[in-house]
Design an enzyme around this catalytic site. Structure first.
Site, PDB file in Angstrom:
ATOM      1  N   HIS A  85       3.543  -2.358   3.165  1.00  0.00           N
ATOM      2  CA  HIS A  85       3.519  -0.994   2.624  1.00  0.00           C
ATOM      3  C   HIS A  85       4.778  -0.761   1.795  1.00  0.00           C
ATOM      4  O   HIS A  85       5.844  -1.290   2.122  1.00  0.00           O
ATOM      5  CB  HIS A  85       3.420   0.028   3.760  1.00  0.00           C
ATOM      6  CG  HIS A  85       2.089  -0.023   4.464  1.00  0.00           C
ATOM      7  ND1 HIS A  85       1.802  -0.979   5.391  1.00  0.00           N
ATOM      8  CD2 HIS A  85       0.980   0.739   4.323  1.00  0.00           C
ATOM      9  CE1 HIS A  85       0.550  -0.814   5.806  1.00  0.00           C
ATOM     10  NE2 HIS A  85       0.034   0.228   5.181  1.00  0.00           N
TER      11      HIS A  85
ATOM     12  N   ASP B  23       0.822  -1.222   0.000  1.00  0.00           N
ATOM     13  CA  ASP B  23       0.000   0.000   0.000  1.00  0.00           C
ATOM     14  C   ASP B  23       0.851   1.266   0.000  1.00  0.00           C
ATOM     15  O   ASP B  23       2.016   1.259   0.430  1.00  0.00           O
ATOM     16  CB  ASP B  23      -0.866   0.053   1.273  1.00  0.00           C
ATOM     17  CG  ASP B  23      -2.036  -0.917   1.208  1.00  0.00           C
ATOM     18  OD1 ASP B  23      -2.064  -1.770   0.299  1.00  0.00           O
ATOM     19  OD2 ASP B  23      -2.909  -0.815   2.082  1.00  0.00           O
TER      20      ASP B  23
HETATM   21 ZN    ZN Z   1      -2.744   3.372   2.996  1.00  0.00          ZN
END
Ligand code: ZN
Length: 225
Positions: free
Chosen positions: A189, A44
């Site tokens: 992430h 992400d």
């Molecule tokens: Zn996010």
């Protein structure tokens, strides 16, 4: 009631029962029920000018395909990174345009966030994203409505690596190996500043999972689209 019609209604009600009790609520996935050792790595918040490249290099080294949920603003900032993600066969999903909490927005604002995010991706990849990951996993009925009207499934996760909390790489690896199962959607992430643990964790976890017989697929492949 004629037998033919009765059979039709019986079949429809059976189908309804099966779909209601299947693992996923239609259009919102945390994981997929499967006996196969297939899992999806997801990243992400990118792209990031430095760490996205590192992640892509590691995935390439092991021949692993993953799914990147990019933020529209970041896609506009680093279009070449988005292009590389797409060119190397990874899936790209919408993570909204500016990473707002969608649960706090009205219907018009939700649509704007989703459409602007989608356009930023599509302009670079020429492909329409089929997946939406709402920031923080925060969604509402309005988000489901907007997302499904755009032809997107909402993708959450079954394993949070907590890389965002600067969890040390070794702890991320142990956490995944202790809990992993087929059908998992694993949340990473692209970057956590400073000193992201994600590339180091990936470099360690991918060979372990491959050795344990896991196959890495994109989210769309996992959910069967
Ligand atoms: Zn996010």
């Amino acid at each position: 009631m004629p037998l033919r019609i009765l059979c039709f209604f019986t079949a429809v009600s059976l189908l309804f029962t099966v779909s209601v009790f299947s693992c996923e609520k239609t259009g919102v996935y945390r994981h997929v029920c499967t006996d196969e050792k297939k899992i999806a790595l997801t990243f992400d918040d990118g792209p990031h000018y430095k760490y996205t490249e590192q992640i892509l290099d590691i995935l390439k080294k092991y021949g692993v395909k993953a799914t990147f949920f990019v933020i529209g603003v970041n896609a506009e900032k680093y279009p070449q990174k988005v292009k590389r993600i797409s060119d190397e066969g990874h899936e790209i999903g919408n993570h909204t345009y500016s990473h707002l909490n969608l649960r706090e927005l009205d219907e018009k604002e939700i649509r704007q966030e989703l459409i602007k995010g989608e356009r930023a991706i599509q302009k670079i990849t020429k492909k329409k994203p089929k997946l939406l990951r709402p920031p923080g996993g925060a969604y509402s009925d309005l988000v489901i409505k907007a997302s499904s009207e755009m032809g997107c499934d909402i993708i959450l996760w079954s394993q949070d690596t907590r890389d965002w909390a600067h969890t040390p790489a070794d702890k991320i690896v142990c956490g995944i190996m202790d809990n992993v199962k087929g059908g998992d959607i694993i949340l990473f992430h692209d970057f956590v500043c400073p000193d992201t643990p994600t590339p180091e964790a990936l470099e360690k976890i991918i060979p372990k999972l491959l050795k344990s017989g896991y196959e890495f697929v994109t989210v769309s492949e996992l959910i069967g689209e």
